[in-house]
Design a protein around this motif. Sequence first.
Motif, mmCIF file in Angstrom:
data_model
loop_
_atom_site.group_PDB
_atom_site.id
_atom_site.type_symbol
_atom_site.label_atom_id
_atom_site.label_comp_id
_atom_site.label_asym_id
_atom_site.label_seq_id
_atom_site.Cartn_x
_atom_site.Cartn_y
_atom_site.Cartn_z
ATOM 1 N N ALA A 57 54.726 8.495 -39.869
ATOM 2 C CA ALA A 57 54.619 9.943 -40.101
ATOM 3 C C ALA A 57 53.264 10.497 -39.686
ATOM 4 O O ALA A 57 53.130 11.697 -39.412
ATOM 5 N N ASP A 58 52.232 9.629 -39.613
ATOM 6 C CA ASP A 58 50.898 10.061 -39.193
ATOM 7 C C ASP A 58 50.683 9.901 -37.691
ATOM 8 O O ASP A 58 49.546 9.973 -37.213
ATOM 9 N N LEU A 93 61.294 -0.289 -39.541
ATOM 10 C CA LEU A 93 60.594 0.986 -39.439
ATOM 11 C C LEU A 93 60.750 1.798 -40.718
ATOM 12 O O LEU A 93 61.787 1.714 -41.389
ATOM 13 N N PRO A 94 59.755 2.615 -41.052
ATOM 14 C CA PRO A 94 59.902 3.505 -42.205
ATOM 15 C C PRO A 94 60.920 4.606 -41.885
ATOM 16 O O PRO A 94 61.177 4.896 -40.713
ATOM 17 N N PRO A 95 61.495 5.229 -42.898
ATOM 18 C CA PRO A 95 62.548 6.226 -42.654
ATOM 19 C C PRO A 95 62.058 7.487 -41.939
ATOM 20 O O PRO A 95 62.840 8.193 -41.320
ATOM 21 N N ASP A 96 60.758 7.775 -42.012
ATOM 22 C CA ASP A 96 60.245 9.019 -41.421
ATOM 23 C C ASP A 96 59.593 8.788 -40.048
ATOM 24 O O ASP A 96 58.725 9.548 -39.627
ATOM 25 N N CYS A 97 60.015 7.739 -39.350
ATOM 26 C CA CYS A 97 59.398 7.440 -38.065
ATOM 27 C C CYS A 97 59.945 8.340 -36.963
ATOM 28 O O CYS A 97 60.974 8.989 -37.107
ATOM 29 N N ARG A 98 59.237 8.356 -35.857
ATOM 30 C CA ARG A 98 59.719 9.040 -34.650
ATOM 31 C C ARG A 98 59.424 8.129 -33.459
ATOM 32 O O ARG A 98 58.742 7.113 -33.600
ATOM 33 N N TRP A 99 59.924 8.509 -32.278
ATOM 34 C CA TRP A 99 59.711 7.664 -31.100
ATOM 35 C C TRP A 99 59.586 8.520 -29.857
ATOM 36 O O TRP A 99 59.956 9.700 -29.847
ATOM 37 N N GLU A 100 59.044 7.921 -28.809
ATOM 38 C CA GLU A 100 58.944 8.615 -27.526
ATOM 39 C C GLU A 100 58.885 7.592 -26.394
ATOM 40 O O GLU A 100 58.615 6.407 -26.621
ATOM 41 N N ILE A 101 59.130 8.062 -25.189
ATOM 42 C CA ILE A 101 58.992 7.241 -23.981
ATOM 43 C C ILE A 101 57.671 7.624 -23.320
ATOM 44 O O ILE A 101 57.405 8.804 -23.091
ATOM 45 N N GLU A 109 44.080 -4.472 -37.802
ATOM 46 C CA GLU A 109 44.059 -3.081 -37.321
ATOM 47 C C GLU A 109 43.992 -2.120 -38.510
ATOM 48 O O GLU A 109 44.809 -2.183 -39.420
ATOM 49 N N PRO A 110 43.001 -1.192 -38.513
ATOM 50 C CA PRO A 110 42.962 -0.193 -39.599
ATOM 51 C C PRO A 110 44.080 0.835 -39.388
ATOM 52 O O PRO A 110 44.098 1.517 -38.376
ATOM 53 N N MET A 111 45.009 0.917 -40.292
ATOM 54 C CA MET A 111 46.101 1.893 -40.192
ATOM 55 C C MET A 111 45.669 3.170 -40.903
ATOM 56 O O MET A 111 45.399 3.160 -42.108
ATOM 57 N N LEU A 112 45.597 4.255 -40.150
ATOM 58 C CA LEU A 112 45.111 5.520 -40.713
ATOM 59 C C LEU A 112 46.109 6.125 -41.684
ATOM 60 O O LEU A 112 47.285 5.977 -41.522
#
Length: 204
Positions: A88-89, A136-144, A201-204
């Motif tokens: 989501a971020d 994946l979390p339920p609020d994910c998105r994706w792109e190419i 990796e620091p996850m923001l």
Amino acid sequence: MERRENQTPQGQTARVLVEFLEVAITAVVFLKGVYPSGAFERRRYMNVVVQRARHPQLRYYIHATVSGLLPFIQKGMVERIAVIFFNADSVPLEKFVFKVAMNQSYGSMVEEADLESSLRSFLIKLSISESLTKELPPDCRWEITAYFRSLPETGTSKEADLWIPTDTKQWQQPPVITPIKSMSGEPLCLQLYLEHPNLSEPML
């Protein structure tokens, strides 16, 4: 896509590859369960059962994006095509990466049956790769996203004008890479692998 006479090996291979990528990217999105399974329908491609998006906008996004890469793949300008899943971020969680290398000096015509046989094995391997991926979390998105060896100049063609620089957040640490499948031939070499953030990796 129509077959054209007097086509270069690079043009012929790029056309087959783009058609394959459209199917493979749809397979990735189906595999990750971003949409309900009812959003897809079973089809046969290269003698393999694959998924096709039912929703016109989803199907158009994948088709238009990958088709827009055709002239750049043909010229050897595209290095990688990635399907990136974000939280989501807008922090990348997982990347399916297709790494492409096209030999520009190769001059012989390509046996499409041999090329399709090699690409078919990617679809088979992809369909059984779920265990390699992360949930994946339920609020994910994706792109190419496409990574170019050299950026196309805007204004030179309508295809170049479609591509805009990405503002995708990058991982600070080198990612963890999991190979899925690779092929090496002429004029095309192709690798498919997964990228995940390093545990440090620091996850923001």
